[in-house]
Design a protein around this motif. Structure first.
Motif, mmCIF file in Angstrom:
data_model
loop_
_atom_site.group_PDB
_atom_site.id
_atom_site.type_symbol
_atom_site.label_atom_id
_atom_site.label_comp_id
_atom_site.label_asym_id
_atom_site.label_seq_id
_atom_site.Cartn_x
_atom_site.Cartn_y
_atom_site.Cartn_z
ATOM 1 N N SER A 19 0.844 -1.194 0.000
ATOM 2 C CA SER A 19 0.000 0.000 0.000
ATOM 3 C C SER A 19 0.864 1.222 0.000
ATOM 4 O O SER A 19 1.996 1.205 0.471
ATOM 5 N N LEU A 43 -5.173 -6.127 2.412
ATOM 6 C CA LEU A 43 -4.613 -4.925 3.004
ATOM 7 C C LEU A 43 -5.337 -4.521 4.278
ATOM 8 O O LEU A 43 -4.718 -4.215 5.301
ATOM 9 N N LEU A 359 3.412 -2.453 5.709
ATOM 10 C CA LEU A 359 2.635 -1.328 5.205
ATOM 11 C C LEU A 359 3.458 -0.060 5.300
ATOM 12 O O LEU A 359 4.514 -0.050 5.937
#
Length: 362
Positions: A19, A43, A359
């Motif tokens: 992401s 995600l 992330l």
């Protein structure tokens, strides 16, 4: 934390979906569609797992402030007689509880299991779901991506916080009810009854899990969702104030051009401080109402009549009898919990997102 600034543009190897940052992801639909290798968790799952871990660990550390806040909010209700108060203030409450019941048993243990269960659900949704909700809203709202905006507006951030906070509070409400009751009644037990605290002479409740079961059996759905609207309002305001101010402050500092604020470490620290002040202030009145309504009328068979018919009645009667500033009772311990809590949980969340779940920072 310093490592975040050097790794914010690269991915860790934990296997979660890739992401971009919240703003960049919201600006580009293709960024949210990027995934890692086949079989990696979605995600949003990684984002919620990181938030659950961060909130749970932080709540364990700061549970004493929650205990003090709850005791101050639930004592001497609907009475203007200040002499009837057991606890005279934040420091007096903390000191008295520590002396009478012990630091661990009196301040750290009460409601801790319920608090952990709450943060696994509520923390994961309201903080972990915030980034995904913000991305979705930015794509859909008329003033967002459709109008050519490259980053989410402050109003979009506020709305995302309201939605995730509200949702998390509904699902975790039973754990909140039990947490408040166990923290309010906590004291030293002698011969099966409390000898100290606000509930002297009464029998203690069982543990968190058993209390949740009893709550369902004795009070039904009404008990599980007692104070749910006040709780949802509080959670929505806390999350909205916390995440929107954190997000916006980071963005403003980054765009300021001041060399000091170009450090991710500095931006995270200052933004966490601002978010704590904001959240504690906007949520204080509904926090007090939530605590009082949830602690009210413990079971249909308790023989005690309810003090309040609902959240609005609680506000009206509290202001009438105790004055408008009574709504901010417990603000200091509330900030002492939320302020340091956010100063720890938000940086911890950033670290977990980058180094454990692969992330990028918020």
């Amino acid at each position: 934390l310093m490592a975040i600034s050097t790794t914010s543009n690269s991915m860790a190897s934990s296997g979660c979906s890739a992401s971009s940052s919240t703003a960049a992801a919201a600006a580009s639909p293709s960024a949210t569609a990027t995934t890692a290798s086949s079989g990696s968790p979605p995600l949003v799952v990684c984002e919620m797992a990181a938030a659950s871990c961060a909130m749970t660990l932080t709540s364990i550390v700061f549970n004493p402030f929650d205990v003090v806040k709850t005791k101050l909010q639930t004592q001497n209700q609907l009475s203007a007689d200040m002499s009837a108060r057991i606890y005279k203030g934040t420091l007096h409450c903390a000191r008295k509880v520590a002396v009478e019941d012990g630091v661990i048993r009196g301040l750290w243990v009460p409601g801790l299991t319920a608090s952990i269960l709450r943060d696994i659900v509520n923390g994961g949704i309201r903080m972990g779901g915030y980034a995904g909700c913000l991305r979705a809203l930015h794509e859909q709202v008329p003033w967002g991506q459709r109008s050519g905006a490259t980053t989410p507006a402050f109003g979009t951030r506020v709305l995302a916080g309201l939605l995730t906070g509200f949702t998390g509070a509904i699902l975790a409400n039973p754990t909140d009810v039990v947490k408040v009751r166990l923290q309010a009644e906590a004291g030293t037990v002698v011969n099966g009854i409390y000898s100290t605290g606000l509930y002297q002479g009464q029998r203690p409740s069982p543990g968190a899990l058993r209390s949740m079961w009893n709550l369902a059996v004795e009070e039904g759905a009404r008990g599980w969702f007692r104070g749910v609207w006040a709780n949802c309002a509080r959670a929505a305001l806390v999350t909205s104030g916390q995440m929107s101010s954190y997000d916006q402050t980071k963005q403003v500092l980054a765009a300021s051009g001041i060399p000091l604020f170009q450090s991710e470490f500095v931006r995270i620290g200052l933004s966490s401080f601002v978010s704590g002040i904001t959240a504690a202030t906007v949520a204080a009145p509904v926090d007090l109402v939530r605590s009082r309504v949830m602690d009210d009328a413990r079971g249909e068979g308790s023989g005690k009549a309810a003090k309040y018919s609902g959240a609005l009645d609680c506000i009206k009667r509290t202001v009438t009898v105790e004055g408008p500033f009574a709504l901010w009772k417990g603000w200091i311990p509330s900030y002492l919990r939320l302020g340091p809590h956010f100063m720890v949980s938000l940086p911890l969340l950033e670290v977990l997102r980058v180094h454990l779940f692969g992330l990028q920072p918020l």
